[in-house]
Design a protein around this motif. Structure first.
Motif, short mmCIF file in Angstrom:
data_model
loop_
_atom_site.label_atom_id
_atom_site.label_comp_id
_atom_site.label_asym_id
_atom_site.label_seq_id
_atom_site.Cartn_x
_atom_site.Cartn_y
_atom_site.Cartn_z
N UNK A 18 0.86 -1.18 0.00
CA UNK A 18 0.00 0.00 0.00
C UNK A 18 0.89 1.22 0.00
N UNK A 19 0.68 2.11 -0.97
CA UNK A 19 1.46 3.34 -1.05
C UNK A 19 0.54 4.53 -0.81
N UNK A 20 0.98 5.46 0.01
CA UNK A 20 0.24 6.70 0.25
C UNK A 20 1.10 7.88 -0.17
N UNK A 21 0.48 8.86 -0.78
CA UNK A 21 1.17 10.09 -1.10
C UNK A 21 0.66 11.17 -0.16
N UNK A 22 1.58 11.84 0.49
CA UNK A 22 1.21 12.91 1.41
C UNK A 22 1.66 14.22 0.78
N UNK A 23 0.68 15.09 0.52
CA UNK A 23 1.01 16.38 -0.06
C UNK A 23 1.49 17.29 1.05
N UNK A 24 2.68 17.76 0.88
CA UNK A 24 3.31 18.63 1.86
C UNK A 24 2.86 20.06 1.60
N UNK A 25 2.28 20.70 2.59
CA UNK A 25 1.82 22.08 2.44
C UNK A 25 2.72 23.05 3.22
N UNK A 26 3.90 22.57 3.60
CA UNK A 26 4.82 23.43 4.34
C UNK A 26 5.39 24.51 3.43
N UNK A 27 5.80 25.60 4.02
CA UNK A 27 6.43 26.68 3.27
C UNK A 27 7.74 27.06 3.96
N UNK A 28 8.68 27.54 3.18
CA UNK A 28 9.96 28.00 3.70
C UNK A 28 10.03 29.50 3.50
N UNK A 29 10.48 30.20 4.54
CA UNK A 29 10.63 31.65 4.44
C UNK A 29 12.06 32.02 4.80
N UNK A 30 12.55 33.05 4.14
CA UNK A 30 13.89 33.58 4.44
C UNK A 30 13.75 34.78 5.36
N UNK A 31 14.48 34.74 6.47
CA UNK A 31 14.46 35.86 7.42
C UNK A 31 15.72 36.71 7.21
N UNK A 32 15.58 37.99 7.39
CA UNK A 32 16.73 38.89 7.24
C UNK A 32 17.73 38.58 8.34
N UNK A 33 18.94 38.25 7.97
CA UNK A 33 20.07 37.95 8.88
C UNK A 33 19.85 36.74 9.77
N UNK A 34 18.83 35.93 9.53
CA UNK A 34 18.57 34.78 10.40
C UNK A 34 18.53 33.46 9.65
N UNK A 35 18.53 33.46 8.33
CA UNK A 35 18.47 32.21 7.58
C UNK A 35 17.03 31.83 7.23
N UNK A 36 16.79 30.52 7.12
CA UNK A 36 15.47 30.03 6.71
C UNK A 36 14.69 29.45 7.89
N UNK A 37 13.35 29.55 7.80
CA UNK A 37 12.48 28.86 8.75
C UNK A 37 11.43 28.10 7.95
#
Length: 50
Positions: A18-37
């Motif tokens: 059995x295979x399931x596909x999970x759609x990822x709804x996460x987002x990545x944001x760039x912060x000024x001088x802090x990197x990614x979250x």
């Protein structure tokens, strides 16, 4: 032995795979001088393929 239900119906024989596909709804944001979250959201499950 496993019981395999599909839409509340018990199948007489469980599928080999059995295979399931999970759609990822996460987002990545760039912060000024802090990197990614990552902004984590609730995943959605698509119909499986057996």
């Amino acid at each position: 032995m496993y019981d395999f239900y599909l839409n509340k119906m018990l199948l007489p024989i469980a599928p080999e795979k059995l295979e399931l596909k999970i759609k990822n709804q996460n987002k990545t944001m760039n912060l000024i001088n802090e990197g990614e979250i990552n902004l984590i959201k609730t995943p959605r499950i698509d119909r499986g393929v057996f």
